[in-house]
Scaffold this motif. Sequence first.
Motif, PDB file in Angstrom:
ATOM      1  N   ARG A 124      -9.951  -0.475   7.487  1.00 45.91           N
ATOM      2  CA  ARG A 124      -9.280  -1.776   7.590  1.00 45.91           C
ATOM      3  C   ARG A 124      -9.549  -2.609   6.342  1.00 45.91           C
ATOM      4  O   ARG A 124      -8.650  -3.269   5.821  1.00 45.91           O
ATOM      5  CB  ARG A 124      -9.769  -2.507   8.840  1.00 45.91           C
ATOM      6  CG  ARG A 124      -8.942  -3.739   9.196  1.00 45.91           C
ATOM      7  CD  ARG A 124      -9.453  -4.403  10.464  1.00 45.91           C
ATOM      8  NE  ARG A 124      -9.406  -3.506  11.593  1.00 45.91           N
ATOM      9  CZ  ARG A 124     -10.477  -3.078  12.252  1.00 45.91           C
ATOM     10  NH1 ARG A 124     -11.682  -3.470  11.883  1.00 45.91           N
ATOM     11  NH2 ARG A 124     -10.352  -2.271  13.284  1.00 45.91           N
ATOM     12  N   GLU A 125     -10.788  -2.584   5.863  1.00 42.53           N
ATOM     13  CA  GLU A 125     -11.136  -3.324   4.651  1.00 42.53           C
ATOM     14  C   GLU A 125     -10.415  -2.755   3.434  1.00 42.53           C
ATOM     15  O   GLU A 125      -9.996  -3.505   2.550  1.00 42.53           O
ATOM     16  CB  GLU A 125     -12.651  -3.294   4.444  1.00 42.53           C
ATOM     17  CG  GLU A 125     -13.428  -4.102   5.480  1.00 42.53           C
ATOM     18  CD  GLU A 125     -14.920  -3.992   5.301  1.00 42.53           C
ATOM     19  OE1 GLU A 125     -15.358  -3.137   4.488  1.00 42.53           O
ATOM     20  OE2 GLU A 125     -15.658  -4.736   5.972  1.00 42.53           O
ATOM     21  N   TYR A 141      -0.565  -4.581   9.690  1.00 49.12           N
ATOM     22  CA  TYR A 141      -1.909  -5.132   9.883  1.00 49.12           C
ATOM     23  C   TYR A 141      -2.177  -5.305  11.377  1.00 49.12           C
ATOM     24  O   TYR A 141      -1.250  -5.329  12.190  1.00 49.12           O
ATOM     25  CB  TYR A 141      -2.067  -6.459   9.144  1.00 49.12           C
ATOM     26  CG  TYR A 141      -1.022  -7.501   9.469  1.00 49.12           C
ATOM     27  CD1 TYR A 141      -1.096  -8.268  10.625  1.00 49.12           C
ATOM     28  CD2 TYR A 141       0.047  -7.734   8.606  1.00 49.12           C
ATOM     29  CE1 TYR A 141      -0.151  -9.233  10.922  1.00 49.12           C
ATOM     30  CE2 TYR A 141       1.007  -8.700   8.882  1.00 49.12           C
ATOM     31  CZ  TYR A 141       0.900  -9.439  10.047  1.00 49.12           C
ATOM     32  OH  TYR A 141       1.851 -10.379  10.337  1.00 49.12           O
ATOM     33  N   LYS A 198      -3.913  -7.272  -0.500  1.00 51.36           N
ATOM     34  CA  LYS A 198      -4.176  -8.502  -1.248  1.00 51.36           C
ATOM     35  C   LYS A 198      -3.963  -8.280  -2.741  1.00 51.36           C
ATOM     36  O   LYS A 198      -3.406  -9.137  -3.433  1.00 51.36           O
ATOM     37  CB  LYS A 198      -5.593  -8.999  -0.981  1.00 51.36           C
ATOM     38  CG  LYS A 198      -5.760  -9.677   0.372  1.00 51.36           C
ATOM     39  CD  LYS A 198      -7.140 -10.292   0.504  1.00 51.36           C
ATOM     40  CE  LYS A 198      -7.262 -11.069   1.801  1.00 51.36           C
ATOM     41  NZ  LYS A 198      -8.600 -11.692   1.949  1.00 51.36           N
ATOM     42  N   THR A 256      -6.894  -4.014   3.581  1.00 56.36           N
ATOM     43  CA  THR A 256      -6.846  -5.435   3.237  1.00 56.36           C
ATOM     44  C   THR A 256      -6.935  -5.630   1.724  1.00 56.36           C
ATOM     45  O   THR A 256      -6.175  -6.412   1.142  1.00 56.36           O
ATOM     46  CB  THR A 256      -7.995  -6.183   3.931  1.00 56.36           C
ATOM     47  OG1 THR A 256      -7.858  -6.060   5.353  1.00 56.36           O
ATOM     48  CG2 THR A 256      -7.974  -7.659   3.554  1.00 56.36           C
TER      49      THR A 256
END
Length: 207
Positions: free
Chosen positions: A89-90, A79, A97, A93
Amino acid sequence: MIVKNATFVISNSDYRKCPPPQKPEYAFVGRSNVGKSSLINMLTGNGKLAKTSVQPGKTQLINHFEINGEWYLVDLPGYGYARISRAQREKWTKMMKGYLLNRSNLMCVFVLVDSRIPPQEIDIEFIDFLGENGIPLMIVFTKTDKQKHGETMQNIAKFKRRMLQDWEELPEMLLSSSVTGYGRDTILDTIEKMNKNYWNDDQKTDL
């Protein structure tokens, strides 16, 4: 623990496509270029298991490796790498998660932190996320061979002070070097103890 064999199993971007959660699992993650792949190769004794690169952001998927046929080592994407699009990047993520919040056999996340630099907020934020969601973790300070021991300990002391702003009790912290092998036995012995706890637990619902 003696690592007799380490075998690549699968890479994917969806936790639902990971191997069946029937063995204990340990994830390794950290800021881009923290030395994660080198540490994984050092732990397994296989210099080519995880792909290393001077270019940050090499790991882009959830990578599963089976160790001794008994447990999974998971190499997660780094990250904090700025040279990627916001959409990418999203995507990373969301992928991470999804994995961290839903993997029932995840025993511990080893968060790698560069021992040579002051506390980075992106590390703190990720560690706080794990803590807030009750995900077991340990912090592994990498590249301890790159500077004097006193300098390493000063940086770790700063890191602890920063964490104590948010944490009442700090998670366990370990030192490591992929060059000298320092910390290898400690990490593997920690995993071995957790493995025993996993197999001694009769309350598993995933088997």
